[in-house]
Design an enzyme around this catalytic site. Structure first.
Site, PDB file in Angstrom:
ATOM      1  N   MET A 181      -1.144   3.302  -2.134  1.00  0.00           N
ATOM      2  CA  MET A 181      -0.404   2.068  -1.846  1.00  0.00           C
ATOM      3  C   MET A 181       0.543   1.659  -2.965  1.00  0.00           C
ATOM      4  O   MET A 181       1.012   0.524  -3.005  1.00  0.00           O
ATOM      5  CB  MET A 181      -1.387   0.935  -1.543  1.00  0.00           C
ATOM      6  CG  MET A 181      -2.343   1.234  -0.401  1.00  0.00           C
ATOM      7  SD  MET A 181      -1.498   1.756   1.112  1.00  0.00           S
ATOM      8  CE  MET A 181      -0.793   0.196   1.635  1.00  0.00           C
ATOM      9  N   LYS A 182       0.836   2.558  -3.872  1.00  0.00           N
ATOM     10  CA  LYS A 182       1.732   2.240  -4.986  1.00  0.00           C
ATOM     11  C   LYS A 182       3.159   2.727  -4.688  1.00  0.00           C
ATOM     12  O   LYS A 182       3.396   3.424  -3.705  1.00  0.00           O
ATOM     13  CB  LYS A 182       1.218   2.885  -6.278  1.00  0.00           C
ATOM     14  CG  LYS A 182      -0.182   2.421  -6.674  1.00  0.00           C
ATOM     15  CD  LYS A 182      -0.242   0.915  -6.858  1.00  0.00           C
ATOM     16  CE  LYS A 182      -1.532   0.431  -7.496  1.00  0.00           C
ATOM     17  NZ  LYS A 182      -2.722   0.608  -6.649  1.00  0.00           N
TER      18      LYS A 182
END
Length: 282
Positions: A181-182
């Site tokens: 999710m980065k």
């Protein structure tokens, strides 16, 4: 109801091609491709050294361990953060000390840090929340006055800036996460940055069973304790592919923030946290 994700992993042909190259080379472990990712990112961020590891949690643990943090020490962290920040402190044997955050930015309150510092305090970890920088100018001053290390948790802040410098390059050490999710991902992975040559060498040892240089599989020296936190060539290939679309990804993040600012501006019951895109926060 339709779910609209804030962020989701995006991969494509570039990542596939780079992974294929690694598989065909039959060198799957931490080697030249991982080193290329480290070099690319250190150049991007403008720091001397970068060490790629298995996760953001491992990055935080290694940063603290490289500084000699251990049993009997305390490390100050904000009370609004992912549990990995505290877990990394506990991995060293030290005690995490929670302090309040600033309500308008959710970053560590420097006044609270100052009140919590004592003879056991070895380090403070400012967590840059969703690209929002902690007040590093004041925090660095307090840390210097009290001989305390600053280890930046920039897990959510890759390529975000503070006073013209990239977060994760301002403290003694900086830590990043490349989880799915980065801004960019390697599946799972992390990175430690520093400008200190001795700390860099210690990080290399901590990452690879105490070896000062990449292992050969033969009669390698192991002069100190270390672990296995190596990021593989396969994972690094994904990261290199992600960097190819970095500008597009950053533009997408800015666009999301602008949409929220415009769309919620007239909603009186919603207060948006302060975010300074024009100053490089991402």
């Amino acid at each position: 109801m339709t779910d609209i994700p804030w962020w989701e992993p995006k991969t494509g042909n570039k990542e596939l091609a780079l992974i294929k190259d690694v598989l065909e080379s039959n060198v799957l472990n931490d080697a030249e491709v991982t080193a290329e990712l480290e070099n690319r990112i250190s150049h991007l961020l403008g720091c001397q050294y970068a060490v790629a590891v298995t996760s953001g949690t491992a990055a935080l643990f290694m940063a603290l361990a490289a500084l000699g943090v251990g049993p009997g020490d305390e490390v100050i962290i904000p009370d609004a953060t992912f549990i990995a920040t505290a877990n990394a402190v506990r991995l060293t044997g030290a005690v995490p000390v929670l302090v309040d955050v600033e309500v308008d930015r959710l970053t560590i309150d420097v006044a609270a840090v100052k009140k919590s510092i004592n003879s056991k305090t070895k380090a403070v970890i400012p967590v840059h929340v969703s690209g929002r920088a902690a007040n590093l100018t004041e925090l660095q001053r307090v840390a210097l006055d009290n001989e305390v290390f600053v280890v930046e948790d920039a897990a959510e802040s890759f390529m975000s800036k503070y006073n013209g410098r990239y977060l994760g390059t301002i403290g003694t050490l900086g830590c990043f996460s490349f989880s799915p999710m980065k801004l960019i991902t390697t599946g799972q992975g992390g990175l430690v940055t520093t400008n200190d040559a001795e700390l860099y060498q210690r990080l290399r040892q901590l990452k690879d069973q105490g070896r000062p240089m990449r292992g050969t599989g033969g009669d390698d020296p192991h002069p100190t304790i270390g672990y296995n936190f190596k990021l593989t060539n396969v994972q690094a290939a994904i990261g290199l592919g992600q960097l190819e679309s970095l500008e597009e990804r950053m533009a997408h993040m800015r666009h999301l923030y602008e949409l929220y600012q415009r769309g919620l501006k007239s909603v009186s019951k919603v207060k948006l946290l302060k975010f300074e895109i024009d100053k490089g926060e991402l």
